[in-house]
Design a protein around this motif. Structure first.
Motif, PDB file in Angstrom:
ATOM      1  N   ALA A  28       0.925  -1.108  -0.120  1.00 20.95           N
ATOM      2  CA  ALA A  28       0.082   0.061  -0.029  1.00 20.95           C
ATOM      3  C   ALA A  28       0.899   1.289   0.064  1.00 20.95           C
ATOM      4  O   ALA A  28       0.462   2.316  -0.477  1.00 20.95           O
ATOM      5  CB  ALA A  28      -0.928  -0.100   1.175  1.00 20.95           C
ATOM      6  N   LYS A  29       1.987   1.263   0.599  1.00 17.56           N
ATOM      7  CA  LYS A  29       3.022   2.473   0.406  1.00 17.56           C
ATOM      8  C   LYS A  29       3.413   3.032  -0.559  1.00 17.56           C
ATOM      9  O   LYS A  29       3.816   3.875  -0.836  1.00 17.56           O
ATOM     10  CB  LYS A  29       4.285   2.013   1.631  1.00 17.56           C
ATOM     11  N   ALA A  30       3.271   1.765  -1.662  1.00 15.78           N
ATOM     12  CA  ALA A  30       3.686   2.362  -3.014  1.00 15.78           C
ATOM     13  C   ALA A  30       2.563   2.701  -3.896  1.00 15.78           C
ATOM     14  O   ALA A  30       2.853   3.238  -5.055  1.00 15.78           O
ATOM     15  CB  ALA A  30       4.251   0.879  -3.714  1.00 15.78           C
ATOM     16  N   MET A  31       1.408   2.912  -3.287  1.00 21.82           N
ATOM     17  CA  MET A  31       0.255   3.273  -4.041  1.00 21.82           C
ATOM     18  C   MET A  31       0.060   4.928  -3.985  1.00 21.82           C
ATOM     19  O   MET A  31       0.513   5.500  -2.972  1.00 21.82           O
ATOM     20  CB  MET A  31      -1.022   2.611  -3.690  1.00 21.82           C
ATOM     21  N   VAL A  32      -0.549   5.308  -5.026  1.00 21.28           N
ATOM     22  CA  VAL A  32      -1.035   7.050  -4.959  1.00 21.28           C
ATOM     23  C   VAL A  32      -1.887   7.234  -3.503  1.00 21.28           C
ATOM     24  O   VAL A  32      -2.993   6.570  -3.674  1.00 21.28           O
ATOM     25  CB  VAL A  32      -1.835   7.472  -6.049  1.00 21.28           C
ATOM     26  N   PRO A  33      -1.401   8.026  -2.776  1.00 17.47           N
ATOM     27  CA  PRO A  33      -2.409   7.911  -1.177  1.00 17.47           C
ATOM     28  C   PRO A  33      -3.864   8.081  -1.501  1.00 17.47           C
ATOM     29  O   PRO A  33      -4.665   7.675  -0.757  1.00 17.47           O
ATOM     30  CB  PRO A  33      -1.710   9.129  -0.450  1.00 17.47           C
ATOM     31  N   ASP A  34      -4.125   9.030  -2.217  1.00 15.41           N
ATOM     32  CA  ASP A  34      -5.513   9.587  -2.411  1.00 15.41           C
ATOM     33  C   ASP A  34      -6.497   8.479  -3.043  1.00 15.41           C
ATOM     34  O   ASP A  34      -7.658   8.535  -2.698  1.00 15.41           O
ATOM     35  CB  ASP A  34      -5.859  10.804  -3.229  1.00 15.41           C
ATOM     36  N   GLU A  35      -6.043   7.939  -3.955  1.00 18.41           N
ATOM     37  CA  GLU A  35      -6.450   6.758  -4.559  1.00 18.41           C
ATOM     38  C   GLU A  35      -6.650   5.540  -3.623  1.00 18.41           C
ATOM     39  O   GLU A  35      -7.692   4.987  -3.758  1.00 18.41           O
ATOM     40  CB  GLU A  35      -5.882   6.361  -5.843  1.00 18.41           C
ATOM     41  N   LEU A  36      -5.481   5.066  -2.933  1.00 23.07           N
ATOM     42  CA  LEU A  36      -5.475   4.186  -2.044  1.00 23.07           C
ATOM     43  C   LEU A  36      -6.519   4.407  -0.943  1.00 23.07           C
ATOM     44  O   LEU A  36      -7.363   3.518  -0.757  1.00 23.07           O
ATOM     45  CB  LEU A  36      -4.172   4.030  -1.380  1.00 23.07           C
ATOM     46  N   GLU A  37      -6.704   5.544  -0.671  1.00 24.29           N
ATOM     47  CA  GLU A  37      -7.794   5.811   0.434  1.00 24.29           C
ATOM     48  C   GLU A  37      -9.181   5.400  -0.071  1.00 24.29           C
ATOM     49  O   GLU A  37      -9.923   4.816   0.720  1.00 24.29           O
ATOM     50  CB  GLU A  37      -7.636   7.159   0.909  1.00 24.29           C
ATOM     51  N   PHE A  38      -9.544   5.765  -0.915  1.00 19.37           N
ATOM     52  CA  PHE A  38     -10.815   5.517  -1.781  1.00 19.37           C
ATOM     53  C   PHE A  38     -10.901   3.983  -2.317  1.00 19.37           C
ATOM     54  O   PHE A  38     -12.012   3.596  -1.791  1.00 19.37           O
ATOM     55  CB  PHE A  38     -10.816   6.344  -3.169  1.00 19.37           C
ATOM     56  N   VAL A  39     -10.021   3.205  -2.732  1.00 23.45           N
ATOM     57  CA  VAL A  39     -10.175   2.071  -2.925  1.00 23.45           C
ATOM     58  C   VAL A  39     -10.101   1.284  -1.379  1.00 23.45           C
ATOM     59  O   VAL A  39     -10.982   0.282  -1.624  1.00 23.45           O
ATOM     60  CB  VAL A  39      -8.627   1.627  -3.686  1.00 23.45           C
ATOM     61  N   VAL A  40      -9.620   1.511  -0.643  1.00 24.88           N
ATOM     62  CA  VAL A  40      -9.683   0.901   0.658  1.00 24.88           C
ATOM     63  C   VAL A  40     -10.844   1.068   1.368  1.00 24.88           C
ATOM     64  O   VAL A  40     -11.733   0.272   2.004  1.00 24.88           O
ATOM     65  CB  VAL A  40      -8.566   1.207   1.664  1.00 24.88           C
ATOM     66  N   SER A  41     -11.562   2.117   1.179  1.00 33.26           N
ATOM     67  CA  SER A  41     -12.977   2.528   1.493  1.00 33.26           C
ATOM     68  C   SER A  41     -14.059   1.502   1.010  1.00 33.26           C
ATOM     69  O   SER A  41     -14.897   0.989   1.587  1.00 33.26           O
ATOM     70  CB  SER A  41     -13.262   4.341   1.336  1.00 33.26           C
ATOM     71  N   ASN A  42     -13.767   1.683  -0.351  1.00 27.99           N
ATOM     72  CA  ASN A  42     -14.456   0.476  -1.376  1.00 27.99           C
ATOM     73  C   ASN A  42     -14.472  -0.627  -0.962  1.00 27.99           C
ATOM     74  O   ASN A  42     -15.497  -1.487  -0.820  1.00 27.99           O
ATOM     75  CB  ASN A  42     -14.415   0.990  -2.859  1.00 27.99           C
ATOM     76  N   ILE A  43     -13.284  -1.324  -0.789  1.00 34.97           N
ATOM     77  CA  ILE A  43     -13.239  -2.674  -0.351  1.00 34.97           C
ATOM     78  C   ILE A  43     -13.766  -2.999   1.130  1.00 34.97           C
ATOM     79  O   ILE A  43     -14.787  -3.855   1.193  1.00 34.97           O
ATOM     80  CB  ILE A  43     -11.756  -3.034  -0.239  1.00 34.97           C
ATOM     81  N   ASN A  44     -13.803  -2.032   2.120  1.00 37.04           N
ATOM     82  CA  ASN A  44     -14.490  -1.982   3.240  1.00 37.04           C
ATOM     83  C   ASN A  44     -15.998  -1.895   3.094  1.00 37.04           C
ATOM     84  O   ASN A  44     -16.579  -2.665   3.889  1.00 37.04           O
ATOM     85  CB  ASN A  44     -13.951  -1.072   4.316  1.00 37.04           C
TER      86      ASN A  44
END
Length: 194
Positions: A28-44
């Protein structure tokens, strides 16, 4: 000669399984932070909707010694009986124990696939699942790659290859099926303020 229209399949809650691929802390640390937050929210959100409908959840970890455990906010939402499959191959379909996990529910032939990295582990896995005869759905807003252009590329490849590219909210509302469903409000509330 008339052309027959192609039917667009929908996710059916009684036939679905949710597969979370390699959503791991160090990756996750290698991902674009804003997109990562959105993707993790959608997974949850999908995890919460799966819980409402009793949809089985399967998770994998790629080389967890190097890439760490599943992201804490996702791990805490996994069902208690979900034991991530450890793997070293990019395709989950070649990981020992994975086939046993998804075939534990033989009537559930739809796999909703989320996680990381879209253009490597996810693309190779969905290809394998398709070869095994599963109907595969990929919510584009619940997958991520280190490089956004790689995700864009693989989404096109998936569409052209017969994978159903969707979004998290579409999947959840296809599981609901009808606004009179008694679970409507609890699932709708997951997406209301998105």
């Amino acid at each position: 000669m008339s052309v027959q229209p192609v039917q667009m399949p929908l996710c059916q809650r009684d036939y679905s399984q949710l597969l979370i691929i390699d959503a791991q802390e160090r990756l996750a640390k290698a991902m674009v932070p804003d997109e990562l937050e959105f993707v993790v929210s959608n997974i949850n959100r999908l995890l919460a909707a799966a819980k409402v409908f009793g949809i089985p959840v399967i998770a994998t970890q790629h080389n967890s010694q190097g890439l760490g455990p599943i992201i804490a906010s996702i791990a805490e939402n996994l069902p208690a009986d979900t034991q991530p499959t450890e793997k070293s191959a990019y395709s989950c379909c070649t990981a020992p124990g994975f086939e046993r996990n998804i075939s534990a529910h033989p009537e559930r032939r739809q796999l909703i696939v989320v996680g990381m990295e879209a253009h490597i582990c996810i693309s190779q896995t969905v290809s394998g699942l398709q070869r095994w005869g599963y109907q595969v759905f990929v919510p584009a807003d619940a997958i991520i790659s280190r490089k956004p252009e790689c995700k864009t590329n693989v989404l096109g490849r998936m569409r052209n290859g017969g994978i159903q590219v969707s979004c998290a909210e579409s999947v959840a509302f296809e599981w609901i099926g009808d606004s009179t469903n008694e679970q409507f409000r609890s699932v709708w509330s997951l997406f209301r303020n998105q």
